[in-house]
Design an enzyme around this catalytic site. Structure first.
Site, PDB file in Angstrom:
ATOM      1  N   ASP A  52      41.445  46.645  35.806  1.00 20.60           N
ATOM      2  CA  ASP A  52      40.750  45.375  35.655  1.00 20.60           C
ATOM      3  C   ASP A  52      41.628  44.363  34.923  1.00 20.60           C
ATOM      4  O   ASP A  52      41.978  44.558  33.762  1.00 20.60           O
ATOM      5  CB  ASP A  52      39.454  45.609  34.867  1.00 20.60           C
ATOM      6  CG  ASP A  52      38.593  44.367  34.780  1.00 20.60           C
ATOM      7  OD1 ASP A  52      37.646  44.251  35.559  1.00 20.60           O
ATOM      8  OD2 ASP A  52      38.875  43.504  33.923  1.00 20.60           O
ATOM      9  N   TYR A  57      44.084  36.185  31.632  1.00 18.58           N
ATOM     10  CA  TYR A  57      44.725  37.120  30.711  1.00 18.58           C
ATOM     11  C   TYR A  57      46.250  37.025  30.779  1.00 18.58           C
ATOM     12  O   TYR A  57      46.940  37.613  29.949  1.00 18.58           O
ATOM     13  CB  TYR A  57      44.349  38.570  31.049  1.00 18.58           C
ATOM     14  CG  TYR A  57      42.896  38.931  30.962  1.00 18.58           C
ATOM     15  CD1 TYR A  57      41.961  38.090  30.366  1.00 18.58           C
ATOM     16  CD2 TYR A  57      42.447  40.131  31.495  1.00 18.58           C
ATOM     17  CE1 TYR A  57      40.622  38.451  30.309  1.00 18.58           C
ATOM     18  CE2 TYR A  57      41.117  40.497  31.438  1.00 18.58           C
ATOM     19  CZ  TYR A  57      40.211  39.647  30.849  1.00 18.58           C
ATOM     20  OH  TYR A  57      38.892  40.000  30.803  1.00 18.58           O
ATOM     21  N   LYS A  82      40.233  38.298  38.160  1.00 16.32           N
ATOM     22  CA  LYS A  82      39.200  37.282  37.983  1.00 16.32           C
ATOM     23  C   LYS A  82      39.815  35.905  38.075  1.00 16.32           C
ATOM     24  O   LYS A  82      40.934  35.688  37.613  1.00 16.32           O
ATOM     25  CB  LYS A  82      38.513  37.456  36.626  1.00 16.32           C
ATOM     26  CG  LYS A  82      38.052  38.878  36.346  1.00 16.32           C
ATOM     27  CD  LYS A  82      37.429  38.999  34.970  1.00 16.32           C
ATOM     28  CE  LYS A  82      37.255  40.453  34.575  1.00 16.32           C
ATOM     29  NZ  LYS A  82      38.548  41.093  34.211  1.00 16.32           N
ATOM     30  N   HIS A 113      35.363  34.218  36.851  1.00 16.91           N
ATOM     31  CA  HIS A 113      35.443  34.761  35.500  1.00 16.91           C
ATOM     32  C   HIS A 113      34.295  34.326  34.599  1.00 16.91           C
ATOM     33  O   HIS A 113      33.854  35.081  33.737  1.00 16.91           O
ATOM     34  CB  HIS A 113      36.777  34.371  34.862  1.00 16.91           C
ATOM     35  CG  HIS A 113      37.197  35.275  33.747  1.00 16.91           C
ATOM     36  ND1 HIS A 113      38.504  35.485  33.408  1.00 16.91           N
ATOM     37  CD2 HIS A 113      36.483  36.050  32.898  1.00 16.91           C
ATOM     38  CE1 HIS A 113      38.583  36.325  32.392  1.00 16.91           C
ATOM     39  NE2 HIS A 113      37.354  36.687  32.070  1.00 16.91           N
TER      40      HIS A 113
END
Length: 291
Positions: A52, A57, A82, A113
């Site tokens: 994931d 990120y 995401k 997200h």
């Protein structure tokens, strides 16, 4: 194949019941990318085939590098990323960028997200239609959302041709979001959970501090494994992480054979309800910055 059982999503695809959350890149330290690649690869090596990540990120290139280095066939991995919504860009275009960073032809699950970009219901509906188009183009096998509350889901479902396969939310004994989980399940939407270990971290002391160690001794496993199994028995798919290879190996080895008694599961739920704690900030429910 990975040892974890899978759950069938509403679109027929299957998702492993435990995922590994790839680390967020927060700074520009020279060794940070290498660390993320190493941690992700050792998770894959341990048997975590549900991975994931997220555009926000800043770890998609590292996740792609770890996947390539692992040598595990693509069809044995379940890869999630995401979308960070950008003004003037469709989600299909965002996904193209993520796929290029990952070095993949498709992702198994693509999530919006957070709902904070939407000022009115039509915004959710427009973005969801873009995601449906990306799935139809074969770029994402399953599509879903993250951090969506009931009102966001209701707006989306009003015009959706495809029901989201997944909603990823914060979920742990101190923040169960039971009404939201029930709403998702009623509509056939699987729930994946970030923060499943919040109740056993040093930063959130609470009434479960005695319960988890006692149950870990009783079952001969770690407190981490007790917490993850509680999530699974709540009908939630936990996303966990660790930089320690031995801890990951232990999870993969012990969790498939672990089953909490109804009494022990109920105790965690009851004692957990004595504390309300959002491990990822007070703004998370309405306008979460990131998972």
């Amino acid at each position: 194949m990975a040892p974890f059982k899978t759950v069938k999503l509403n679109d027929g695809h299957e998702i492993p019941i435990v995922g590994f959350g790839v680390g967020t890149k927060l700074s520009k330290r020279n060794n940070e990318s290498e660390d993320i690649i190493r941690y992700a690869k050792q998770a894959i090596d341990a048997g975590f085939h549900h991975l994931d990540g997220a555009e926000s990120y800043q770890n998609e290139e590292e996740l792609g590098a770890a996947i390539k280095a692992s040598g595990v066939p693509r069809d044995q991995l379940f890869v999630t990323t995401k979308a960070a919504v950008h003004e003037g860009e469709t989600l299909g275009e965002s996904l193209d960028r993520s796929l290029a960073k990952l070095g993949l032809d498709y992702v198994d699950l693509y999530l919006i997200h957070q709902p904070r970009f939407a000022q009115k219901p039509e915004d959710h509906q427009t973005r969801w239609a873009e995601l449906e188009a990306a799935q139809a183009a074969g770029k994402a096998r399953s599509i879903g959302v993250s951090n969506y509350q009931i009102e966001h889901l209701e707006a989306l479902l009003a015009t959706a041709k495809i029901v989201p396969a997944v909603n990823q939310i914060e979920h742990h004994p101190y923040h169960t979001q039971s009404e939201l989980v029930a709403f998702n399940h009623k509509h056939g939407i699987a729930v994946t959970a970030y923060g499943p270990l919040v109740a056993i971290t040093k930063g959130s002391p609470g009434p479960l501090d005695e319960v988890y160690p006692r149950l870990a001794v009783k079952y001969g496993v770690t407190t981490t494994e007790i917490a993850l199994q509680w999530s699974i028995q709540q009908g939630v798919i936990p996303i966990t992480t660790s930089s320690k290879a031995d801890r990951l190996v232990g999870i993969v080895h012990n969790l498939p054979n672990l089953k909490l008694s109804e009494e022990d599961e109920a105790e965690i739920t009851k004692v957990g309800s004595e504390k309300k704690f959002r491990g990822f900030g007070q703004r998370r429910l309405e306008h979460p910055p990131r998972a």
